[in-house]
Design an enzyme around this catalytic site. Sequence first.
Site, PDB file in Angstrom:
ATOM      1  N   CYS B 135      43.317  42.934  46.489  1.00  0.00           N
ATOM      2  CA  CYS B 135      43.410  43.315  45.074  1.00  0.00           C
ATOM      3  C   CYS B 135      42.985  44.767  44.873  1.00  0.00           C
ATOM      4  O   CYS B 135      41.799  45.072  44.764  1.00  0.00           O
ATOM      5  CB  CYS B 135      42.542  42.391  44.217  1.00  0.00           C
ATOM      6  SG  CYS B 135      42.539  42.847  42.476  1.00  0.00           S
ATOM      7  N   CYS B 138      41.049  45.527  41.697  1.00  0.00           N
ATOM      8  CA  CYS B 138      39.653  45.063  41.697  1.00  0.00           C
ATOM      9  C   CYS B 138      38.780  45.989  42.527  1.00  0.00           C
ATOM     10  O   CYS B 138      37.649  46.287  42.162  1.00  0.00           O
ATOM     11  CB  CYS B 138      39.529  43.678  42.321  1.00  0.00           C
ATOM     12  SG  CYS B 138      40.571  42.435  41.616  1.00  0.00           S
ATOM     13  N   ASP B 139      39.275  46.382  43.684  1.00  0.00           N
ATOM     14  CA  ASP B 139      38.398  46.928  44.711  1.00  0.00           C
ATOM     15  C   ASP B 139      38.622  48.401  45.039  1.00  0.00           C
ATOM     16  O   ASP B 139      37.873  48.971  45.837  1.00  0.00           O
ATOM     17  CB  ASP B 139      38.524  46.080  45.988  1.00  0.00           C
ATOM     18  CG  ASP B 139      38.166  44.618  45.734  1.00  0.00           C
ATOM     19  OD1 ASP B 139      37.403  44.370  44.775  1.00  0.00           O
ATOM     20  OD2 ASP B 139      38.647  43.744  46.453  1.00  0.00           O
TER      21      ASP B 139
END
Lengths: 109, 319
Positions: B135, B138-139
């Site tokens: 992701c 997200c990261d």
Amino acid sequence: MASDKITTFTDGNFDTDVLQAATPVLVDFWAEWCGPCRALAPTMDALAGDYDGRVLIGKLNVDENPGITVKYMVRGIPTVMLFKGGEVVDQIVGVADKAEFQKVLDKHL
Amino acid sequence: MATLTKAVTIIGSGPAGLTAGLYSARANLNPLVIEGLEAGGQLMLTTAVDNFPGFADGIMGPDLMAAMRAQAERFGAEIIRGNVTAVDLSSRPFVITTGDDRIETQTLIVATGATAKLLGLPSERALMGHGVSTCATCDGFFFRDKPIAVIGGGDSALEEAIFLTRFASHVTLVHRRDTLRASKIMQDKAMANPKITFEWDTEVVEVLDPSRGAVNGVVLRNLKTEARKTLAVDGVFVAIGHTPNTGLFSGQLETDAGGYLLTHDGSRTSVEGVFACGDVQDHVYRQAITAAGSGCMAALDAERYLESIHPPPTTSSPS
């Protein structure tokens, strides 16, 4: 977050509130911009109610607390780590359901 | 454990599930939508969506999903958190079990979607959350001014690579072939980006270094020359495609060789009264708009099926 049983951990209080805690501590590494982290929040709230007094449950904002985030080499969120006696004893990466967290917590209680 | 009785139950809350919820709610069927772990589906992991008709300036994936959810709720769809742990299609009504509830339902709409595939290396699994990710939104934050690798050659791989150049010092795209599957527009964008370089005909054989507890490199193998080398990176983003989420239905619904649910005559599955929509039954198009369209089809098919087993009273028509 909704539950008042969820503690807020920071670079400043991590040593006393997590590492020196008398009970096991579940730490949810999260950030505002992380969609899956928001999806996990209600599960954390529910666990905080169920394990009240037995496990301290709280969140650490990775944006605001780079020290602890780097120290534990967290490079993906949500990551939830279980600390016992100042050491990481288990972790769950990504969104998981309540039963999976219960399994991990019950193993270490 | 509470037991709920429903005419229509939908598993999944991406564009397919929420559109099925919207249509069945508007048909007064009071549908239940069970969100699943990845509430909102794959669009929750994206940024701008520029190909959903009606949004001329684009819309953020999570905002689009929040709007779909609100629209389904406005007409009475009941949306619950929770993850389905078992489905029994062998008797009627069908029985669905979640952590907290038992649901008896006359029809079931499966909109469980698909989940990102992993490479399947033990070192990859060991380093999830410590440099291995599926992701980018997200990261990506964790890789400011650090070199990273993106694995894959489709649209999602290139989209992740381009997005990650906002943070990373450099992005190496590792792809098994010498051409990309991605659309022309994405290829042009990636090729023009000075921070992105390519490793063609190459696969990842190891993620380093589990003993350190964090990623510090990947071992690459060139499939044509067999040459191996280590690329120093702090992060590895895996974007090599998806697997349909059909574990709950194994042995109960027919699938194709790739595990995708088979449908016929619209959205009908191999069990009468069970319908499928979205990525769990589509490995060809896999778009938000096609998922939403198939969700609409499933809701209409379920509504017609319910009418066929419980015909409405024919007061106005001559007998």
